[in-house]
Write a protein that holds these residues in place. Structure first.
Motif, mmCIF file in Angstrom:
data_model
loop_
_atom_site.group_PDB
_atom_site.id
_atom_site.type_symbol
_atom_site.label_atom_id
_atom_site.label_comp_id
_atom_site.label_asym_id
_atom_site.label_seq_id
_atom_site.Cartn_x
_atom_site.Cartn_y
_atom_site.Cartn_z
ATOM 1 N N THR A 115 33.012 54.194 5.596
ATOM 2 C CA THR A 115 32.918 55.035 4.400
ATOM 3 C C THR A 115 34.228 54.994 3.617
ATOM 4 N N LEU A 116 35.334 55.155 4.325
ATOM 5 C CA LEU A 116 36.644 55.098 3.667
ATOM 6 C C LEU A 116 36.887 53.743 3.027
ATOM 7 N N SER A 117 36.481 52.697 3.719
ATOM 8 C CA SER A 117 36.651 51.346 3.189
ATOM 9 C C SER A 117 35.824 51.157 1.923
ATOM 10 N N SER A 118 34.615 51.691 1.911
ATOM 11 C CA SER A 118 33.762 51.592 0.718
ATOM 12 C C SER A 118 34.357 52.373 -0.445
ATOM 13 N N GLU A 119 34.913 53.548 -0.138
ATOM 14 C CA GLU A 119 35.515 54.379 -1.179
ATOM 15 C C GLU A 119 36.754 53.720 -1.764
ATOM 16 N N LEU A 120 37.443 52.937 -0.947
ATOM 17 C CA LEU A 120 38.684 52.307 -1.388
ATOM 18 C C LEU A 120 38.434 51.291 -2.503
ATOM 19 N N ASP A 121 37.301 50.627 -2.439
ATOM 20 C CA ASP A 121 36.960 49.649 -3.484
ATOM 21 C C ASP A 121 36.807 50.383 -4.820
ATOM 22 N N GLY A 122 37.572 49.995 -5.774
ATOM 23 C CA GLY A 122 37.485 50.600 -7.102
ATOM 24 C C GLY A 122 38.296 51.875 -7.251
ATOM 25 N N PRO A 124 41.492 53.962 -7.943
ATOM 26 C CA PRO A 124 42.751 53.659 -8.639
ATOM 27 C C PRO A 124 43.955 53.892 -7.723
ATOM 28 N N VAL A 125 45.017 53.195 -8.030
ATOM 29 C CA VAL A 125 46.249 53.356 -7.270
ATOM 30 C C VAL A 125 46.747 54.778 -7.468
ATOM 31 N N GLY A 126 47.123 55.390 -6.361
ATOM 32 C CA GLY A 126 47.600 56.764 -6.444
ATOM 33 C C GLY A 126 47.577 57.413 -5.073
ATOM 34 N N GLU A 127 47.734 58.734 -5.093
ATOM 35 C CA GLU A 127 47.836 59.481 -3.847
ATOM 36 C C GLU A 127 46.539 59.454 -3.041
ATOM 37 N N GLU A 128 45.411 59.542 -3.717
ATOM 38 C CA GLU A 128 44.122 59.507 -3.014
ATOM 39 C C GLU A 128 43.941 58.175 -2.286
ATOM 40 N N ARG A 129 44.325 57.123 -2.957
ATOM 41 C CA ARG A 129 44.219 55.788 -2.337
ATOM 42 C C ARG A 129 45.126 55.704 -1.116
ATOM 43 N N GLN A 130 46.325 56.246 -1.210
ATOM 44 C CA GLN A 130 47.247 56.226 -0.069
ATOM 45 C C GLN A 130 46.697 57.047 1.098
ATOM 46 N N LYS A 131 46.104 58.199 0.806
ATOM 47 C CA LYS A 131 45.484 59.017 1.857
ATOM 48 C C LYS A 131 44.367 58.242 2.552
ATOM 49 N N ASN A 132 43.578 57.569 1.744
ATOM 50 C CA ASN A 132 42.473 56.782 2.280
ATOM 51 C C ASN A 132 43.004 55.685 3.210
ATOM 52 N N VAL A 133 44.002 54.967 2.757
ATOM 53 C CA VAL A 133 44.576 53.875 3.548
ATOM 54 C C VAL A 133 45.194 54.423 4.829
ATOM 55 N N ARG A 134 45.900 55.553 4.734
ATOM 56 C CA ARG A 134 46.494 56.163 5.937
ATOM 57 C C ARG A 134 45.416 56.578 6.943
ATOM 58 N N ARG A 135 44.351 57.193 6.433
ATOM 59 C CA ARG A 135 43.262 57.628 7.324
ATOM 60 C C ARG A 135 42.601 56.415 7.980
ATOM 61 N N GLN A 136 42.409 55.350 7.219
ATOM 62 C CA GLN A 136 41.843 54.134 7.814
ATOM 63 C C GLN A 136 42.760 53.606 8.914
ATOM 64 N N SER A 137 44.050 53.641 8.634
ATOM 65 C CA SER A 137 45.029 53.182 9.626
ATOM 66 C C SER A 137 44.967 54.036 10.899
ATOM 67 N N GLU A 138 44.867 55.351 10.742
ATOM 68 C CA GLU A 138 44.763 56.257 11.898
ATOM 69 C C GLU A 138 43.517 55.947 12.726
ATOM 70 N N ILE A 139 42.408 55.762 12.036
ATOM 71 C CA ILE A 139 41.145 55.486 12.731
ATOM 72 C C ILE A 139 41.237 54.160 13.482
ATOM 73 N N LYS A 140 41.806 53.154 12.842
ATOM 74 C CA LYS A 140 41.942 51.849 13.496
ATOM 75 C C LYS A 140 42.837 51.946 14.736
ATOM 76 N N LYS A 141 43.882 52.751 14.655
ATOM 77 C CA LYS A 141 44.759 52.935 15.821
ATOM 78 C C LYS A 141 44.016 53.629 16.962
ATOM 79 N N VAL A 142 43.232 54.632 16.611
ATOM 80 C CA VAL A 142 42.439 55.335 17.631
ATOM 81 C C VAL A 142 41.433 54.384 18.263
#
Length: 162
Positions: A115-122, A124-142
């Motif tokens: 879901t996060l990966s789908s939301e990331l497409d399109g 815009p660069v900004g804080e929301e995008r960074q939160k999304n990328v961080r959350r994806q990173s956390e999930i991948k680590k888990v």
């Protein structure tokens, strides 16, 4: 041989026949019990082996699913289908804890990651995008940690006792 000796010899042979006849039923019972025990043991071993095969198959599906996520960064549709069909019925071959772990931990994290990966497409660069990328990173680590410890989690169920 006189008549008395013949009668005694016949009587003696008859006694042996009577003794053997009397022992025949217990001997047959003992042999039947031994055969039944051997069949029970063989069936028990076969059941354990079949259960191991089924469990190992489901373990492999989970491992491959996690490895796929680590490889591609998200779960692919065909891997999701394999995971769902391959883990069907886990409650019947594993305990509730393992079944819940697979459905409520592994699957939910994979869905959230997609879901996060789908939301990331399109996005815009900004804080929301960074939160999304961080959350994806956390999930991948888990999920990576789960992959590392997967064998330990399943070890109790994947033992063939000889």
């Amino acid at each position: 041989m006189d008549c008395e000796q013949i009668v005694f010899a016949t009587q003696s042979n008859k006694d042996w026949v009577d003794y053997l006849s009397a022992l025949l039923v217990p001997i047959v019972t003992i042999l039947g019990s031994i055969i039944a025990f051997q069949q029970w043991r063989t069936n028990s071993k076969r059941l354990r082996h079949e259960l191991f095969d089924r469990r190992y198959e489901q373990f492999s599906v989970v491992r491959e699913f996690l490895a796929s996520i680590m490889t591609y960064g998200k779960s692919k549709r065909d891997e999701q289908i394999k995971f769902i069909s391959g883990t069907r019925g886990m409650r019947f071959v594993f305990d509730k804890e393992i079944a819940d772990y697979i459905s409520k931990t592994i699957w939910h994290l994979a869905v959230e990651l997609e879901t996060l990966s789908s939301e990331l497409d399109g996005m815009p660069v900004g804080e929301e995008r960074q939160k999304n990328v961080r959350r994806q990173s956390e999930i991948k680590k888990v999920l990576y940690k789960e992959l590392e410890h997967l064998e330990e989690k399943f070890a109790e169920y994947l033992q063939l006792q000889h």
